[in-house]
Motif scaffolding. Structure first.
Motif, PDB file in Angstrom:
ATOM      1  N   TYR A 124     -33.870 -34.897  -3.863  1.00  0.00           N
ATOM      2  CA  TYR A 124     -33.590 -33.976  -4.790  1.00  0.00           C
ATOM      3  C   TYR A 124     -31.852 -33.785  -4.921  1.00  0.00           C
ATOM      4  N   SER A 125     -31.230 -33.723  -3.926  1.00  0.00           N
ATOM      5  CA  SER A 125     -29.703 -33.495  -3.902  1.00  0.00           C
ATOM      6  C   SER A 125     -29.088 -34.653  -4.776  1.00  0.00           C
ATOM      7  N   LEU A 126     -29.581 -35.959  -4.360  1.00  0.00           N
ATOM      8  CA  LEU A 126     -29.105 -37.146  -5.147  1.00  0.00           C
ATOM      9  C   LEU A 126     -29.474 -36.985  -6.628  1.00  0.00           C
ATOM     10  N   ALA A 127     -30.692 -36.878  -7.025  1.00  0.00           N
ATOM     11  CA  ALA A 127     -31.080 -36.556  -8.165  1.00  0.00           C
ATOM     12  C   ALA A 127     -30.223 -35.329  -9.170  1.00  0.00           C
ATOM     13  N   ILE A 128     -30.142 -34.335  -8.331  1.00  0.00           N
ATOM     14  CA  ILE A 128     -29.049 -33.464  -9.079  1.00  0.00           C
ATOM     15  C   ILE A 128     -27.923 -33.983  -9.369  1.00  0.00           C
ATOM     16  N   HIS A 129     -27.081 -34.296  -8.432  1.00  0.00           N
ATOM     17  CA  HIS A 129     -25.784 -34.950  -8.470  1.00  0.00           C
ATOM     18  C   HIS A 129     -25.514 -36.120  -9.495  1.00  0.00           C
ATOM     19  N   THR A 130     -26.881 -37.089  -9.405  1.00  0.00           N
ATOM     20  CA  THR A 130     -26.819 -38.206 -10.364  1.00  0.00           C
ATOM     21  C   THR A 130     -27.010 -37.793 -11.970  1.00  0.00           C
ATOM     22  N   PHE A 131     -27.958 -36.907 -12.226  1.00  0.00           N
ATOM     23  CA  PHE A 131     -28.342 -36.532 -13.664  1.00  0.00           C
ATOM     24  C   PHE A 131     -27.509 -35.195 -14.045  1.00  0.00           C
ATOM     25  N   CYS A 132     -27.554 -34.349 -13.181  1.00  0.00           N
ATOM     26  CA  CYS A 132     -27.010 -32.738 -13.802  1.00  0.00           C
ATOM     27  C   CYS A 132     -25.541 -32.683 -13.630  1.00  0.00           C
ATOM     28  N   ASP A 133     -24.930 -33.354 -12.854  1.00  0.00           N
ATOM     29  CA  ASP A 133     -23.487 -32.980 -12.617  1.00  0.00           C
ATOM     30  C   ASP A 133     -22.774 -33.832 -13.858  1.00  0.00           C
TER      31      ASP A 133
END
Length: 154
Positions: A124-133
């Motif tokens: 989840y953290s990886l997905a947030i940093h990849t797409f949302c950041d």
């Protein structure tokens, strides 16, 4: 050679302490952790009380006190003599089953969930940093040139 009572008791205590499955039982203080301190400690005065102006005969009051105290004492002793060991067996079985379930099912299940949640947390953290950041960084750059001016018109 005659053994004194102290020698016999000392030998018994050593045998008693050698076995780790048993512990010495205090026959005087039977509620050392005060589990039933306020729950089942019921005396005559806690149950039956006559207010001022409404008193029975003194002989009736004394006989009632004696009857209550003696019947409670002997009823408890008879019930504990008849049902104490079977009920203790049932409670021992229940707590053994609870301990078994807790040790062999609940704790491993919780540990498994914690391990899985750590893995999912990283994904989840990886997905947030990849797409949302990047998206929020771009939105920040877009709106960074916006100026808000407040004017008070009279």
């Amino acid at each position: 050679m005659t053994a004194t009572m102290a020698d016999i008791n000392n030998g018994y205590e050593q045998k008693f302490q050698a076995n780790g499955h048993h512990k010495e039982i205090d026959l005087i203080n039977r509620d050392p952790k005060q589990v039933n301190e306020d729950v089942v400690k019921v005396d005559f005065e806690d149950v039956i009380a006559e207010p001022d102006g409404t008193h029975s005969l003194d002989g009736v009051w004394k006989a009632s006190y004696t009857t209550f105290t003696v019947s409670k004492y002997w009823c408890y002793r008879i019930l504990s003599a008849i049902l104490g060991i079977p009920v203790a067996l049932l409670w021992g079985f229940l707590f053994a089953c609870l301990s078994f379930c807790h040790i062999w099912a609940v704790v491993p299940c919780i540990k498994s969930c914690l391990i899985e949640s750590q893995c999912l947390s990283r994904i989840y953290s990886l997905a947030i940093h990849t797409f949302c950041d990047p998206m929020f960084e771009a939105l920040g750059k877009i709106f960074s040139s916006v100026r808000v001016v407040l004017r008070k018109e009279v």
